[in-house]
Scaffold this motif. Sequence first.
Motif, PDB file in Angstrom:
ATOM      1  N   VAL A 119       0.832  -1.215   0.000  1.00 61.46           N
ATOM      2  CA  VAL A 119       0.000   0.000   0.000  1.00 61.46           C
ATOM      3  C   VAL A 119       0.862   1.259   0.000  1.00 61.46           C
ATOM      4  O   VAL A 119       0.665   2.171  -0.806  1.00 61.46           O
ATOM      5  CB  VAL A 119      -0.945   0.012   1.220  1.00 61.46           C
ATOM      6  CG1 VAL A 119      -1.749   1.306   1.248  1.00 61.46           C
ATOM      7  CG2 VAL A 119      -1.884  -1.181   1.186  1.00 61.46           C
ATOM      8  N   PRO A 122       3.712   1.901  -3.459  1.00 59.97           N
ATOM      9  CA  PRO A 122       3.156   2.464  -4.688  1.00 59.97           C
ATOM     10  C   PRO A 122       2.459   3.803  -4.481  1.00 59.97           C
ATOM     11  O   PRO A 122       2.468   4.659  -5.366  1.00 59.97           O
ATOM     12  CB  PRO A 122       2.164   1.395  -5.167  1.00 59.97           C
ATOM     13  CG  PRO A 122       1.840   0.599  -3.962  1.00 59.97           C
ATOM     14  CD  PRO A 122       3.079   0.611  -3.118  1.00 59.97           C
ATOM     15  N   THR A 123       1.867   4.011  -3.291  1.00 60.94           N
ATOM     16  CA  THR A 123       1.227   5.297  -3.023  1.00 60.94           C
ATOM     17  C   THR A 123       2.260   6.419  -3.080  1.00 60.94           C
ATOM     18  O   THR A 123       2.035   7.468  -3.699  1.00 60.94           O
ATOM     19  CB  THR A 123       0.541   5.287  -1.644  1.00 60.94           C
ATOM     20  OG1 THR A 123      -0.535   4.339  -1.662  1.00 60.94           O
ATOM     21  CG2 THR A 123      -0.028   6.670  -1.306  1.00 60.94           C
ATOM     22  N   CYS A 127       2.380   9.190  -6.098  1.00 56.89           N
ATOM     23  CA  CYS A 127       1.842  10.482  -5.642  1.00 56.89           C
ATOM     24  C   CYS A 127       2.885  11.521  -5.241  1.00 56.89           C
ATOM     25  O   CYS A 127       2.528  12.665  -4.975  1.00 56.89           O
ATOM     26  CB  CYS A 127       0.890  10.263  -4.467  1.00 56.89           C
ATOM     27  SG  CYS A 127      -0.539   9.231  -4.868  1.00 56.89           S
ATOM     28  N   VAL A 170      -1.524  -3.328  -3.603  1.00 53.37           N
ATOM     29  CA  VAL A 170      -1.175  -2.297  -4.601  1.00 53.37           C
ATOM     30  C   VAL A 170      -2.433  -1.674  -5.188  1.00 53.37           C
ATOM     31  O   VAL A 170      -2.454  -0.488  -5.549  1.00 53.37           O
ATOM     32  CB  VAL A 170      -0.299  -2.914  -5.711  1.00 53.37           C
ATOM     33  CG1 VAL A 170      -0.006  -1.891  -6.814  1.00 53.37           C
ATOM     34  CG2 VAL A 170       1.012  -3.422  -5.122  1.00 53.37           C
ATOM     35  N   SER A 173      -3.660   1.615  -3.805  1.00 51.92           N
ATOM     36  CA  SER A 173      -2.961   2.854  -4.134  1.00 51.92           C
ATOM     37  C   SER A 173      -3.716   3.661  -5.186  1.00 51.92           C
ATOM     38  O   SER A 173      -3.534   4.876  -5.290  1.00 51.92           O
ATOM     39  CB  SER A 173      -1.543   2.557  -4.620  1.00 51.92           C
ATOM     40  OG  SER A 173      -1.553   1.829  -5.833  1.00 51.92           O
ATOM     41  N   ALA A 176      -5.600   6.301  -3.437  1.00 50.92           N
ATOM     42  CA  ALA A 176      -4.756   7.431  -3.042  1.00 50.92           C
ATOM     43  C   ALA A 176      -4.474   8.341  -4.231  1.00 50.92           C
ATOM     44  O   ALA A 176      -4.472   9.569  -4.098  1.00 50.92           O
ATOM     45  CB  ALA A 176      -3.448   6.918  -2.443  1.00 50.92           C
TER      46      ALA A 176
END
Length: 246
Positions: A119, A122-123, A127, A170, A173, A176
């Motif tokens: 989580v 990749p977030t 981002c 994943v 994400s 997000a």
Amino acid sequence: MGAMFIGFGTVANVVTVAVGALLGLVVGHRIPERTRTTVTDVLGLVTIVLGVQSALTVASPALAAEVGSAGVLIVLGSLLLGALTGSTLRIEDRLEAVADRLRTRFAAEEDAGTFVAAVVTPTLLFCVGPLTILGSLSDGLGRGADQLLVKAVLDGFAAIALATTLGWGVLLSAVAVGVIQGALTLAGFWFGDLFTAGQIDALTATGGVILLGLGLRLLRIRQIPVGDLLPALVFAPLLVALVAAL
């Protein structure tokens, strides 16, 4: 390439991340562990390349015109202030705690460390980069979603690679991406030209250094608490404005 509507770039990005994660989950078990590790290493290397490319923006003419030779000091100051703020607020720990709560609720049978990484990593990757900020602001200003559409393609392939290694976390994400990029797009739409060119370049360079830290994490070289550095993205344009006013 123009956007169909303001926010189109973010919608496209969310879709590519979700589809990429799902593809990774479907084909992941068919890919040998060695191959999955190598793919993640490649993603780490590319992240470092993108980080270096963005960090070099510290030498841009626009930033120099506003702050003279203080560009590097502004990036350094932003990162130090960001690290102090982030560590005090324990942003990295809070991000991991949120991910762990999601694991407990939806995937209790999965390994805690792997799910949290699935989580959080990749977030941060999707981002933190300059394309997230610049592309979202550009989309909100009505200048088109070109940058976000390029980012959407890159993120889609990255999601495939990460999902094959880290699992279904994943997929979260994508949420997000929608929230963060959507908020930035709205900021661009509501507030117009919020930053000067120099402030955007300082923000880009600072984001590039953060991406370098994330690349080191993906390569398992050093577990830098990248989440704690996120406030630096707020300090960068503020320091430019402060120095320019002196």
